[in-house]
Design an enzyme around this catalytic site. Structure first.
Site, PDB file in Angstrom:
ATOM      1  N   GLN A 203       0.952  -1.269   0.086  1.00  0.00           N
ATOM      2  CA  GLN A 203       0.030   0.155   0.025  1.00  0.00           C
ATOM      3  C   GLN A 203       0.886   1.245  -0.051  1.00  0.00           C
ATOM      4  O   GLN A 203       1.449   1.541   1.035  1.00  0.00           O
ATOM      5  CB  GLN A 203      -0.803  -0.032   1.347  1.00  0.00           C
ATOM      6  CG  GLN A 203      -1.665  -1.141   1.434  1.00  0.00           C
ATOM      7  CD  GLN A 203      -2.789  -1.448   0.338  1.00  0.00           C
ATOM      8  OE1 GLN A 203      -3.780  -0.643   0.186  1.00  0.00           O
ATOM      9  NE2 GLN A 203      -2.706  -2.610  -0.360  1.00  0.00           N
ATOM     10  N   GLY A 244     -11.683   2.634   3.920  1.00  0.00           N
ATOM     11  CA  GLY A 244     -10.915   1.754   3.431  1.00  0.00           C
ATOM     12  C   GLY A 244      -9.983   2.524   2.379  1.00  0.00           C
ATOM     13  O   GLY A 244     -10.148   3.787   2.268  1.00  0.00           O
ATOM     14  N   HIS A 245      -9.163   1.721   1.998  1.00  0.00           N
ATOM     15  CA  HIS A 245      -8.161   2.372   1.053  1.00  0.00           C
ATOM     16  C   HIS A 245      -8.813   2.820  -0.266  1.00  0.00           C
ATOM     17  O   HIS A 245      -9.497   2.254  -0.707  1.00  0.00           O
ATOM     18  CB  HIS A 245      -6.891   1.252   0.758  1.00  0.00           C
ATOM     19  CG  HIS A 245      -7.245  -0.055   0.100  1.00  0.00           C
ATOM     20  ND1 HIS A 245      -6.278  -0.773  -0.096  1.00  0.00           N
ATOM     21  CD2 HIS A 245      -8.533  -0.363  -0.630  1.00  0.00           C
ATOM     22  CE1 HIS A 245      -6.796  -1.723  -0.911  1.00  0.00           C
ATOM     23  NE2 HIS A 245      -8.146  -1.536  -0.983  1.00  0.00           N
ATOM     24  N   ASN A 246      -8.030   4.145  -0.663  1.00  0.00           N
ATOM     25  CA  ASN A 246      -8.616   4.684  -2.096  1.00  0.00           C
ATOM     26  C   ASN A 246     -10.107   5.149  -1.821  1.00  0.00           C
ATOM     27  O   ASN A 246     -10.565   5.366  -3.080  1.00  0.00           O
ATOM     28  CB  ASN A 246      -8.497   3.826  -3.086  1.00  0.00           C
ATOM     29  CG  ASN A 246      -6.997   3.787  -3.388  1.00  0.00           C
ATOM     30  OD1 ASN A 246      -6.330   2.731  -3.015  1.00  0.00           O
ATOM     31  ND2 ASN A 246      -6.393   4.563  -4.254  1.00  0.00           N
TER      32      ASN A 246
END
Length: 347
Positions: A203, A244-246
């Protein structure tokens, strides 16, 4: 904490467009209408409590413009446009008394890299860690045990409370509040199944938190797999929220406690998610959407929708279905009885 504000001091803050009555009491506390007594400030923030105003014993009562009534003896009524907003301004003064900002400087127990840039007006509290290349802006307050990772940047007038973690390269802009235990920039949850095992996907993106955001205790915002995870200007996040990511969150959204948002989902501006709402990944929630508590959102939602349930559907439809569910046992019993009658009549 002992506080005391004269009625005149409070009137100067509230700037009411109308007053009635007087009181010799100073304001020494804040209470609800029903429980307020002498020395208390109270307010009518919702019409459902209107009947409690005549019996309230509070010394100073904030009222909306449309309220009609007169105060008791030794009681002061103040009519304002928005009682809740005036109360908030008063509480902001109390907050500055409750949590006075220390003098600028770096506590001797803090660990600050020689290559970090800390504004002269900033406060770096006990046991904070600031790594190489990090930037701390003017008047920002790192309260205690705050970790600021390598090349992370914090803007002006921010307040990071005890135990906050801001990981490598992540960016916090201006006037941001991060409550105790917030983690910004932990790895997103990314794995590829290779052969017979889950292989970690690095990440390598960042988190960007824009101006005037507030994030509640123990909430977590994951760093992006690539590019950035974004929390838009003016958004407010409650305690125990997972982003969460993005994920891209727009401006002035409200996320209540225990909301969970899966990776690569976009929330447009002014979205409101009730407590424990779950949001699937790779979807878009339109501008101004409102979702009731515990809704499960697994598909795109059109702007302005009001949704509820799992899977989420229009709110009023979900409410009608909920009412009908209670009638299902009776309905099935009637169907069984009808089937039995039909069998008897045909035999």
């Amino acid at each position: 904490m002992q506080v005391s504000f004269s009625p005149a001091e409070f009137i100067a803050l509230a700037q009411p467009h109308k007053t009635s009555g007087t009181t010799t009491e100073s304001i020494r506390g804040i209470a609800a209408l029903e429980s307020a007594g002498p020395g208390d400030l109270t307010f009518l923030g919702s019409s459902k409590y209107r009947s409690e105003v005549p019996t309230s014993l509070g010394s100073v009562v904030l009222l909306p413009s449309d309220y009609e009534g007169e105060p008791r003896e030794n009681q002061l009524f103040l009519w304002v446009e928005n009682p809740s907003a005036v109360l908030s301004r008063f509480c902001a003064q109390l907050e500055r008394l409750l949590w006075p900002k220390p003098a600028p400087g770096i506590h001797p127990t803090a660990s600050v890299s020689a290559s970090a840039q800390v504004a002269a007006s900033a406060v770096v509290g006990p046991l904070c860690v600031i790594e190489d290349g990090a930037v701390i802006g003017e008047r920002t307050h790192l309260q205690a045990q705050v970790f600021v990772g390598r090349n992370a940047r914090i803007g002006e007038d921010c307040w990071l409370m005890p135990g906050v973690t801001l990981e490598t390269e992540c960016v916090v802009q201006n006037r941001v509040r991060l409550h105790p235990g917030v983690v910004v920039g932990a790895d997103g949850f990314g794995y590829e199944f290779v052969g017979d095992h889950h292989e970690k996907v690095p990440q390598v993106g960042i988190v960007l938190i824009e101006d005037d955001v507030e994030i509640g205790a123990n909430s977590t915002i994951d760093r992006a797999r690539f590019s950035r995870t974004v929390i838009g200007e003016g958004t407010k996040v409650d305690n125990l929220v997972q982003i969460g990511h993005n994920v891209i969150i727009g401006k002035h959204c409200l996320l209540c406690s225990q909301v969970g948002i899966s990776g690569s989902t976009t929330l447009r501006d002014y979205v409101v998610l009730g407590g424990q709402v779950g949001v699937a990944g790779h979807i878009t929630i339109g501008r101004g959407v409102k979702a009731g508590g515990q809704a499960g959102i697994n598909a795109d939602v059109a702007p302005g929708s009001f949704i509820n349930g799992t899977p989420a559907i229009p709110y009023m439809l979900e409410r009608r279905i909920a009412v009908l569910q209670h009638r299902l046992p009776r309905l099935f019993k009637r169907v069984d009885e009808l089937e039995l009658q039909i069998k008897k009549s045909s035999s």
